[in-house]
Design a protein around this motif. Structure first.
Motif, mmCIF file in Angstrom:
data_model
loop_
_atom_site.group_PDB
_atom_site.id
_atom_site.type_symbol
_atom_site.label_atom_id
_atom_site.label_comp_id
_atom_site.label_asym_id
_atom_site.label_seq_id
_atom_site.Cartn_x
_atom_site.Cartn_y
_atom_site.Cartn_z
ATOM 1 N N ALA A 101 50.489 19.960 87.935
ATOM 2 C CA ALA A 101 50.069 21.227 87.338
ATOM 3 C C ALA A 101 51.262 22.037 86.847
ATOM 4 N N LYS A 102 52.363 21.934 87.558
ATOM 5 C CA LYS A 102 53.538 22.758 87.263
ATOM 6 C C LYS A 102 54.041 22.579 85.839
ATOM 7 N N VAL A 130 45.916 28.913 90.129
ATOM 8 C CA VAL A 130 46.847 28.602 89.051
ATOM 9 C C VAL A 130 46.686 29.679 87.991
ATOM 10 N N ALA A 160 45.626 19.485 91.077
ATOM 11 C CA ALA A 160 46.275 19.766 92.360
ATOM 12 C C ALA A 160 45.619 18.971 93.484
ATOM 13 N N ALA A 185 51.119 20.271 93.829
ATOM 14 C CA ALA A 185 50.731 20.753 92.501
ATOM 15 C C ALA A 185 51.801 20.398 91.480
ATOM 16 N N ILE A 223 51.808 28.991 90.256
ATOM 17 C CA ILE A 223 50.897 28.288 91.152
ATOM 18 C C ILE A 223 51.018 28.955 92.512
ATOM 19 N N ILE A 254 44.654 23.303 87.638
ATOM 20 C CA ILE A 254 44.276 23.321 89.054
ATOM 21 C C ILE A 254 43.461 22.088 89.426
#
Length: 750
Positions: A295-296, A313, A328, A292, A304, A325
């Motif tokens: 996404a972070k 998320v 991910a 992920a 997350i 998300i």
């Protein structure tokens, strides 16, 4: 509330009495009246009062109805409102027995508390023979099923049960008892016989003296009156509100946008975050690895979470969470299921039916000797029918808001089972269920989808892990592909006809049986020899009740096969059914009426034809005729007629709306409804590939009602659905000679 006067303490002891339909009363500090029904041992009166009381100092005795000093009647309703109109009709039934003015009636959602279990719904499904028990045995039955309902957390909306259970056995009783207490109070004050006092529009009248007063004026005095445990209810000729199309109480707020659904929950004082989730694509699998990293660093992302059985998320907004998300990369464990495609699923079904053969499987119903009669019949017909998995697809996305502290959890959700949700969350968090509060608003559709508690347990876990309140929202794709479903099924049927074409033997074996138990049994027809069997087979996707439950498949199987028998006999399919309904007068009347309003038997242009089906479900008999136009080579609906006998219809306009909705829901499933599997995962994801019937595809639907008299009343939300698919399939056969034995229909004309 702990600082109770001696008078209030004395009155609260009435809560120790127990009986369905028992009436309790309490005095409000401001002079209002609270009437309670179904008083049961051990009710937490002190805990309930602040949850439902309208003003300071009110005393509650397990109340279903309140009357305040503004002469407003409030019905406290234990069933949810998800568009079916139950809140309004339940209030209508109470108000009629109370002789209340409809414009002064309000509805309140009962709190998710064990004191509001729907005892009579539990009784109806478990032991319907107890529903109209004699007075001497009623306390025993009620006490037993109150405990059963509490143990089962049976505060539930489903099975088209609200009006025919809570309405008939709770709301009406509460209204009638309150009216009698008000009359008694006025009689004492005016010094006249109670029999001389009339009530109308929330007002008491004594014609001889010319005296009159609002209910509010006698609310406090009424609480001092003796409480009739079994008040006399009105007969149908005395109804003023029941049986009439009164406007629904929930419509204005839904029109002006002020209605609050679970999705709208923004609890006061809480700074919400939002979570999007991804669950396993194949049931029974779990997360093995996750990347992920993208996404972070996306805007708004707060946390997350790899929860093992799902990924979440959490972000400042739902859209930020969902976008994050989506980036991910998640690896899931392999599935142990051998079912990868729907061909695999139907092969599992077929294997179970093969092993059951012509006599095996678990007997569901039997009469006479179907097997021997099939062997000697003049003509025999055999058929195999298939029904696919279906999603519920309510318009309001699946959602839940949760706030968890060390010792308490609050849940805001759209749910059909608030007490079951409470218990599920309590188990998840290791809390006592009394430490969990479920706050419920309107539901944006349910159809059985909101009978589960997964999203509540999930939200509670996320909120506990993050440490702050979170609103969890499932995307449409998440709900379509990874939820619970109407099960697929395979059914093999055999019929034997005598030399005159009469159906003398009927045999059916299928793989899925859930509820109602009688759905597969053609009991209305006078068939002398029947054998109904279940050869159980495993499902790849998890099951959850879907609108009309087993009737959704069995209505299609049974009524299509009866049509096959009629055509094999060379007889008109409607007349063929009528001949088998000689001992079923209500069903016969419904079928005759639908024949009349649809002008059955008229000559139609080539390529057009009508089909008929009749199904009794949830206490209501529904016959439907559908006219189809096949001139383009694909089915186009021309006209739909339906006739319903629910015993007595409490709100005709609302009932028709529910039947129309059930028909459209059923036709959507018949035409388009199908979930396919690839590598064990659901293929369809949203409304572009899980199609709904569109407005331009639905013609005018004519619905007529029959009130047949002194019989138990039936439901409305589900009975319109089961006849729709077979009526359409039968019409297509009449127009083309093509027999539809597998759904969906549109796929076969692609």
């Amino acid at each position: 509330m702990n600082d109770m006067t001696p008078e209030k303490k004395k009155r609260s002891k009435l809560a120790k009495w127990s009986r369905r339909g028992f009436i309790g009363a309490g005095v409000l500090a401001g002079g209002g009246l609270l009437i309670g029904i179904g008083v049961r041992p051990g009710n937490p009166i002190g805990a309930l009062a602040p949850k439902v009381a309208a003003g300071e100092g009110e005393q509650l005795i397990n109340s279903w109805v309140k009357i305040d000093m503004d002469n407003i009647v409030t019905a406290i309703v234990p069933h949810c409102e998800m568009g079916q109109g139950a809140h309004s009709v339940l209030a209508q039934m109470l108000a009629d027995e109370l002789d209340a003015a409809w414009d002064k009636v309000r509805v309140m959602q009962a709190p998710a508390d064990g004191s509001y279990v729907v005892t009579d719904t539990a009784r109806m499904f478990v032991a319907p023979f107890t529903m109209n028990a004699a007075d001497w045995i009623e306390p025993t039955w009620n006490g037993l099923f109150t405990q059963v309902a509490r143990l089962a957390d049976a505060m539930i909306t489903g099975g088209s049960s609200s009006i025919r259970t809570t309405g008939q056995h709770s709301m009406r009783v509460a209204g009638a008892a309150a009216r009698k207490m008000l009359i008694g109070a006025a009689a004492d004050a005016w010094g006249v016989p109670a029999a001389e006092i009339a009530t109308r529009d929330s007002t008491l009248f004594h014609e001889a003296s010319g005296k009159s007063a609002t209910y509010a004026e006698f609310a406090s005095a009424a609480a001092e009156q003796p409480m009739d445990q079994t008040p006399t209810l009105k007969t149908s000729d005395q109804y003023r509100l029941m049986g009439r199309s009164k406007p629904r109480t929930d419509i204005p707020c839904k029109v002006d946008g002020s209605a609050k659904f679970g999705m709208d929950a923004v609890p006061e004082g809480l700074d919400l975050s939002y979570a999007a989730v991804v669950r396993p694509p194949v049931p029974g699998t779990s997360v093995t690895a996750m990347d992920a990293s993208r996404a972070k660093d996306m805007p708004g992302v707060l946390q997350i979470l790899n929860m093992g059985d799902f990924v979440a998320v959490v972000a400042d907004s739902y859209w930020q969470a969902q976008q994050a998300i989506n980036t991910a990369k998640i690896d899931w464990s392999p599935s142990d299921s051998p079912i990868k495609t729907m061909d695999d699923q139907f092969a599992v079904f077929a294997k179970a039916l093969d092993e059951a053969g012509e006599t095996g499987g678990k007997e569901a119903a039997a009469k006479g000797n179907a097997q021997d009669t099939l062997g000697t019949a003049a003509k025999r017909i055999d058929a195999e029918y298939r029904a696919p998995y279906l999603a519920h697809s309510p318009m309001e996305p699946i959602n839940c808001t949760a706030h968890v502290t060390d010792s308490k959890c609050d849940i805001w959700a759209s749910t059909q089972v608030p007490l079951m949700a409470r218990s599920a969350v309590a188990d998840t968090l290791g809390l006592d269920k009394d430490a969990v509060s479920v706050h419920q608003d309107y539901l944006g559709g349910g159809f059985g989808r909101r009978l589960g508690s997964d999203e509540m347990a999930m939200a509670a876990r996320i909120a506990k892990t993050t440490g702050y309140p979170v609103k969890v929202v499932w995307s449409r794709e998440e709900d379509t592909q990874k939820a619970y479903y109407r099960c697929a099924d395979l059914c093999r049927m055999r019929a034997g006809l005598d030399a005159d074409g009469r159906l003398i033997a009927y045999d059916s074996v299928f793989t899925q049986r859930h509820d109602p138990a009688e759905a597969s049994v053609p009991a209305m027809y006078g068939i002398e020899n029947t054998s109904i069997r279940v050869a159980e087979a495993p499902l790849h996707l998890p099951f959850q009740a879907w609108r009309s439950v087993d009737h959704s498949q069995q209505g299609f199987f049974v009524e299509s096969f009866i049509d096959e028998a009629a055509h094999a006999a060379g007889q008109d399919p409607l007349e063929y059914r009528l001949a088998m309904l000689a001992d079923a007068s209500r069903q016969k009347a419904v079928l005759e009426k639908v024949a009349q309003i649809s002008n059955w038997g008229e000559t139609l242009p080539e390529g057009k034809a009508k089909g008929v089906a009749i199904v009794e479900s949830f206490g209501t008999i529904v016959a439907e005729v559908i006219e189809v136009d096949m001139t383009s080579g694909k089915p186009r609906l021309s006209n739909i007629w339906a006739v319903c006998d629910a015993g007595y219809v409490m709100n005709p306009d609302g009932f028709r709306n529910q039947i129309e909705g059930g028909i459209v829901f059923g036709l959507t499933a018949a035409m388009y409804g199908e979930l396919e599997l690839k590598d064990g995962a659901v293929v369809q994801s949203n409304f572009h590939d899980y199609k709904m019937l569109r407005m331009n595809e639905v013609p005018e639907i004519a619905v007529e009602l029959i009130n047949s008299g002194d019989v138990p009343i039936g439901g409305a939300g589900e009975p319109g659905l089961p006849p729709a698919a077979p009526a359409l399939a039968n019409a297509i056969f009449a127009a083309t000679g093509k027999r539809i034995r597998e759904l969906p229909i549109a796929k076969q004309f692609a």
